[in-house]
Design a protein around this motif. Structure first.
Motif, mmCIF file in Angstrom:
data_model
loop_
_atom_site.group_PDB
_atom_site.id
_atom_site.type_symbol
_atom_site.label_atom_id
_atom_site.label_comp_id
_atom_site.label_asym_id
_atom_site.label_seq_id
_atom_site.Cartn_x
_atom_site.Cartn_y
_atom_site.Cartn_z
ATOM 1 N N ASP A 1 40.866 -9.151 21.234
ATOM 2 C CA ASP A 1 41.718 -9.002 21.945
ATOM 3 C C ASP A 1 42.801 -9.287 22.664
ATOM 4 O O ASP A 1 42.696 -9.030 23.690
ATOM 5 C CB ASP A 1 41.805 -7.373 21.969
ATOM 6 C CG ASP A 1 41.391 -6.601 21.054
ATOM 7 O OD1 ASP A 1 41.990 -6.089 19.337
ATOM 8 O OD2 ASP A 1 40.263 -5.360 20.983
ATOM 9 N N GLN B 1 39.133 -1.184 16.450
ATOM 10 C CA GLN B 1 39.023 -1.853 14.989
ATOM 11 C C GLN B 1 37.230 -2.126 14.536
ATOM 12 O O GLN B 1 36.430 -2.305 15.443
ATOM 13 C CB GLN B 1 39.577 -3.620 15.374
ATOM 14 C CG GLN B 1 40.774 -3.839 16.242
ATOM 15 C CD GLN B 1 41.216 -5.814 16.528
ATOM 16 O OE1 GLN B 1 41.525 -5.703 14.963
ATOM 17 N NE2 GLN B 1 41.495 -5.305 17.648
ATOM 18 N N ARG C 1 43.690 -14.346 18.234
ATOM 19 C CA ARG C 1 44.436 -14.104 16.740
ATOM 20 C C ARG C 1 44.982 -15.700 16.775
ATOM 21 O O ARG C 1 44.473 -15.843 15.852
ATOM 22 C CB ARG C 1 45.446 -13.379 17.114
ATOM 23 C CG ARG C 1 45.457 -11.918 17.485
ATOM 24 C CD ARG C 1 46.977 -11.546 17.114
ATOM 25 N NE ARG C 1 48.030 -11.404 18.464
ATOM 26 C CZ ARG C 1 47.851 -10.960 19.627
ATOM 27 N NH1 ARG C 1 46.975 -10.217 19.890
ATOM 28 N NH2 ARG C 1 48.668 -11.732 20.994
ATOM 29 N N GLU D 1 44.072 -8.140 25.713
ATOM 30 C CA GLU D 1 44.940 -6.871 25.683
ATOM 31 C C GLU D 1 44.434 -5.257 25.310
ATOM 32 O O GLU D 1 45.385 -4.182 25.076
ATOM 33 C CB GLU D 1 45.958 -7.317 23.851
ATOM 34 C CG GLU D 1 46.123 -8.718 24.535
ATOM 35 C CD GLU D 1 46.598 -9.087 23.252
ATOM 36 O OE1 GLU D 1 47.733 -10.484 23.589
ATOM 37 O OE2 GLU D 1 46.408 -9.099 21.819
ATOM 38 N N ARG D 2 42.943 -5.437 24.674
ATOM 39 C CA ARG D 2 42.723 -4.022 25.398
ATOM 40 C C ARG D 2 41.271 -3.602 26.058
ATOM 41 O O ARG D 2 40.545 -5.114 25.520
ATOM 42 C CB ARG D 2 42.238 -3.425 23.467
ATOM 43 C CG ARG D 2 43.922 -3.802 22.682
ATOM 44 C CD ARG D 2 43.631 -2.690 21.484
ATOM 45 N NE ARG D 2 42.108 -2.944 20.648
ATOM 46 C CZ ARG D 2 41.377 -2.454 20.606
ATOM 47 N NH1 ARG D 2 41.608 -0.959 19.973
ATOM 48 N NH2 ARG D 2 41.338 -3.023 18.946
#
Length: 295
Positions: free
Chosen positions: A185, A225, A190, A212-213
């Protein structure tokens, strides 16, 4: 992602179509397990855990003053599970967030399976329980409350389900090597999932590796997720902290022996991470998966 595999009812032997939860002949719930007590072990009890089909180990590493990782493993009948949480070093008290999240997540994961939840629902419920446990250690108004990352693995006779929040990853180790099952995350996570190499200039931009999380009082609403799949062959599911994954992802340590016992594999991977530098706390859990589904 689930794989459609025709199966048979474990009670009466009737053929089950893909996706069926209840047997059309005897009505038996295919997700329900016999009323058996779970076997659970936590890293607060000792650093090396072993329940045969699932094992784990955690270590402070060579550079850290304390171990802020936590791991929990468990068995419920033939179902095996593991949870690894990595306390965020920059937030004081995060080792306790990791402990509480790992223990709450593992307990809820097995409880959900016992009550008949299907694996994705069980994995989601477990992450929510872990998030609640970590959040109780702080207040949303706190400037830097205790927090941690989270990853879980649930292995049944048919498939593997992993869930995650943050950058603690899961891997599949099979006869062709190891592959990541999770995407961190972060912006860097990504980019890597898109095939971007570490030499790409975007990988050095400020904040590209920032989480981010996470789990904690300031994390806001959290939903893990989740990925579910049927292994095509026997192997191991690994969940770990980034004290190991930094070396695995960079190809600096040899991959796991997919046919080794979980206990021996976790000890070997810990030794390789320490030999590679041991810059962070190192935690890894391994679960045997029988596989046998289509690729």
């Amino acid at each position: 992602m689930p794989t459609d595999v025709t199966a048979s009812c474990g009670h009466c032997g009737a053929t089950l179509q893909p996706g069926w939860r209840f047997c059309e002949d005897c009505g038996r719930d295919q997700y329900a397990l016999p009323a058996v007590a779970p076997r659970i072990e936590f890293s607060t009890e000792r650093p090396a855990l072993d329940l045969d089909k699932v094992a784990a180990i955690t270590d402070r590493g060579r550079r850290r003053e304390r171990n802020e990782d936590a791991v929990a493993i468990g068995m419920l009948g033939d179902v095996a599970a593991a949870v690894v949480c990595d306390g965020v070093a920059s937030a004081p008290g995060s080792e306790f967030a990791a402990i509480r999240a790992a223990e709450a997540g593992l307990a809820e994961l097995l409880a959900a399976v016992a009550r008949g939840d299907e694996p994705i629902a069980a994995t989601t419920a477990a992450a929510c329980s872990a998030a609640d446990a970590a959040a109780l250690l702080g207040d949303p108004s706190d400037k830097n409350p205790p927090c941690c990352t989270y990853v879980s693995a649930l292995v049944t006779a048919d498939d593997v389900t992993v869930g995650w929040v943050g950058d603690s990853p899961a891997y599949w180790a099979g006869p062709t090597g190891m592959r990541r099952l999770t995407i961190d995350d972060s912006a860097a996570g990504r980019l890597i999932a898109q095939g971007v190499g570490i030499e790409d200039p975007r990988m050095t931009e400020p904040g590209v590796h920032a989480l981010e999380r996470w789990l904690g009082a300031d994390a806001g609403p959290i939903s893990a997720q989740v990925r579910r799949f049927t292994p095509p062959e026997p192997g191991l599911v690994l969940v770990c902290s980034d004290g190991l994954s930094r070396y695995l992802d960079a190809g600096l340590v040899a991959p796991a022996d997919h046919l080794g016992s979980p206990a021996s594999v976790t000890r070997t991977l810990l030794g390789r991470a320490l030999a590679a530098g041991g810059h962070d706390n190192v935690t890894v859990a391994a679960i045997t998966a029988t596989g046998g589904g289509p690729a």
